[in-house]
Design a protein around this motif. Structure first.
Motif, PDB file in Angstrom:
ATOM      1  N   GLU A 133       0.836  -1.202   0.000  1.00 26.56           N
ATOM      2  CA  GLU A 133       0.000   0.000   0.000  1.00 26.56           C
ATOM      3  C   GLU A 133       0.874   1.257   0.000  1.00 26.56           C
ATOM      4  O   GLU A 133       0.559   2.241  -0.667  1.00 26.56           O
ATOM      5  N   TYR A 134       1.952   1.193   0.753  1.00 26.57           N
ATOM      6  CA  TYR A 134       2.892   2.322   0.805  1.00 26.57           C
ATOM      7  C   TYR A 134       3.516   2.570  -0.567  1.00 26.57           C
ATOM      8  O   TYR A 134       3.532   3.702  -1.058  1.00 26.57           O
ATOM      9  N   ILE A 135       4.011   1.526  -1.211  1.00 25.80           N
ATOM     10  CA  ILE A 135       4.634   1.651  -2.541  1.00 25.80           C
ATOM     11  C   ILE A 135       3.621   2.173  -3.554  1.00 25.80           C
ATOM     12  O   ILE A 135       3.937   3.025  -4.382  1.00 25.80           O
ATOM     13  N   ASP A 136       2.381   1.688  -3.488  1.00 25.73           N
ATOM     14  CA  ASP A 136       1.329   2.187  -4.385  1.00 25.73           C
ATOM     15  C   ASP A 136       1.088   3.679  -4.159  1.00 25.73           C
ATOM     16  O   ASP A 136       0.918   4.446  -5.110  1.00 25.73           O
ATOM     17  N   SER A 137       1.085   4.111  -2.895  1.00 20.35           N
ATOM     18  CA  SER A 137       0.893   5.533  -2.582  1.00 20.35           C
ATOM     19  C   SER A 137       2.046   6.373  -3.119  1.00 20.35           C
ATOM     20  O   SER A 137       1.831   7.472  -3.631  1.00 20.35           O
ATOM     21  N   VAL A 138       3.262   5.867  -3.007  1.00 17.72           N
ATOM     22  CA  VAL A 138       4.430   6.571  -3.548  1.00 17.72           C
ATOM     23  C   VAL A 138       4.293   6.697  -5.061  1.00 17.72           C
ATOM     24  O   VAL A 138       4.549   7.761  -5.629  1.00 17.72           O
ATOM     25  N   ALA A 139       3.869   5.626  -5.716  1.00 14.95           N
ATOM     26  CA  ALA A 139       3.708   5.656  -7.172  1.00 14.95           C
ATOM     27  C   ALA A 139       2.660   6.697  -7.581  1.00 14.95           C
ATOM     28  O   ALA A 139       2.883   7.488  -8.506  1.00 14.95           O
ATOM     29  N   VAL A 140       1.530   6.731  -6.880  1.00 12.44           N
ATOM     30  CA  VAL A 140       0.499   7.727  -7.180  1.00 12.44           C
ATOM     31  C   VAL A 140       1.045   9.126  -6.927  1.00 12.44           C
ATOM     32  O   VAL A 140       0.841  10.047  -7.728  1.00 12.44           O
ATOM     33  N   GLY A 141       1.768   9.302  -5.832  1.00 10.70           N
ATOM     34  CA  GLY A 141       2.346  10.599  -5.507  1.00 10.70           C
ATOM     35  C   GLY A 141       3.335  11.089  -6.548  1.00 10.70           C
ATOM     36  O   GLY A 141       3.431  12.286  -6.826  1.00 10.70           O
ATOM     37  N   GLN A 142       4.074  10.164  -7.147  1.00  5.40           N
ATOM     38  CA  GLN A 142       5.072  10.519  -8.161  1.00  5.40           C
ATOM     39  C   GLN A 142       4.435  10.879  -9.499  1.00  5.40           C
ATOM     40  O   GLN A 142       4.978  11.682 -10.238  1.00  5.40           O
ATOM     41  N   MET A 143       3.299  10.273  -9.805  1.00  4.15           N
ATOM     42  CA  MET A 143       2.757  10.476 -11.151  1.00  4.15           C
ATOM     43  C   MET A 143       1.654  11.523 -11.225  1.00  4.15           C
ATOM     44  O   MET A 143       1.196  11.847 -12.315  1.00  4.15           O
ATOM     45  N   THR A 144       1.251  12.077 -10.088  1.00  6.55           N
ATOM     46  CA  THR A 144       0.221  13.107 -10.123  1.00  6.55           C
ATOM     47  C   THR A 144       0.861  14.491 -10.067  1.00  6.55           C
ATOM     48  O   THR A 144       1.926  14.656  -9.488  1.00  6.55           O
ATOM     49  N   PRO A 145       0.225  15.479 -10.656  1.00  5.61           N
ATOM     50  CA  PRO A 145       0.796  16.827 -10.658  1.00  5.61           C
ATOM     51  C   PRO A 145       0.887  17.400  -9.243  1.00  5.61           C
ATOM     52  O   PRO A 145       0.038  17.123  -8.408  1.00  5.61           O
ATOM     53  N   GLY A 146       1.921  18.173  -9.005  1.00  6.79           N
ATOM     54  CA  GLY A 146       2.123  18.793  -7.709  1.00  6.79           C
ATOM     55  C   GLY A 146       3.303  18.183  -6.990  1.00  6.79           C
ATOM     56  O   GLY A 146       4.001  17.324  -7.524  1.00  6.79           O
ATOM     57  N   PRO A 147       3.540  18.606  -5.759  1.00 10.88           N
ATOM     58  CA  PRO A 147       4.676  18.091  -4.991  1.00 10.88           C
ATOM     59  C   PRO A 147       4.492  16.603  -4.682  1.00 10.88           C
ATOM     60  O   PRO A 147       3.501  16.219  -4.046  1.00 10.88           O
ATOM     61  N   PRO A 148       5.407  15.759  -5.109  1.00 10.82           N
ATOM     62  CA  PRO A 148       5.239  14.305  -4.954  1.00 10.82           C
ATOM     63  C   PRO A 148       5.042  13.845  -3.513  1.00 10.82           C
ATOM     64  O   PRO A 148       4.240  12.960  -3.254  1.00 10.82           O
TER      65      PRO A 148
END
Length: 180
Positions: free
Chosen positions: A46-61
């Motif tokens: 779940e953590y890795i998935d959240s990091v992936a979403v954070g990296q690919m969405t606009p704004g501060p990762p």
């Protein structure tokens, strides 16, 4: 999974936002230690998935990663609380440090301190890369994805957003049979 209170989420993200110095990748270490290992609010996946979403969405990762985690924990309210908790101390400190930096610009002592901090941050980055690789790169296919992505960015200077999208599509093609 037990319900985590909004107060606890706020306090943990305030702590992370206050003590996780060094930028996005050094903060990821604190996220994982605090949320996965210590509190067990998330699984590693779940953590890795959240990091992936954070990296690919606009704004501060890192903020986006926190929003994703907060949403995972308590939906919209959780996302809002993580954002406020995470950003509060950094916003105040950034304003104060900007004022200090402008007033001491050109000071040899401050320049020396900044070089030391910069070198330490590189070590923190290498640590998180190692830890993420150890837990994510589990076979030759994932290793190949990581190596190709590294060279695509470092050598060929490809667009990271395009690379993430292409990797997602290719990941679907390559891994869909192994996750069914």
């Amino acid at each position: 999974m037990k319900t985590v209170s909004l107060k606890d989420i706020f306090l943990v993200f305030l702590k992370i936002g206050t003590f996780a110095l060094g930028g996005v990748y050094s903060m990821l270490t604190f996220f994982e230690r605090e949320l996965v290992e210590k509190r067990k609010w998330l699984t590693h996946d779940e953590y890795i998935d959240s990091v992936a979403v954070g990296q690919m969405t606009p704004g501060p990762p890192i903020v986006n990663t926190g929003i994703c985690i907060g949403y995972n924990l308590r939906q919209l309210r959780g996302a809002l609380v993580t954002t406020i908790g995470q950003a509060f101390t950094g916003t105040v400190l950034a304003i104060l440090l900007a004022i200090f930096y402008i007033k001491t610009k050109g000071n040899v002592l401050i320049g020396s301190i900044m070089k030391g901090i910069g070198a330490a941050v590189v070590g923190l980055l290498l640590s998180i890369v190692y830890k993420m690789a150890k837990n994510t790169v589990r076979d030759y296919k994932t290793a190949l994805f990581a190596i190709i992505a590294f060279f695509a960015l470092a050598v060929f200077k490809l667009n990271p957003i395009g690379l993430i999208l292409a990797s997602g599509i290719l990941g679907f093609v390559v891994f869909r049979r192994t996750t069914e």
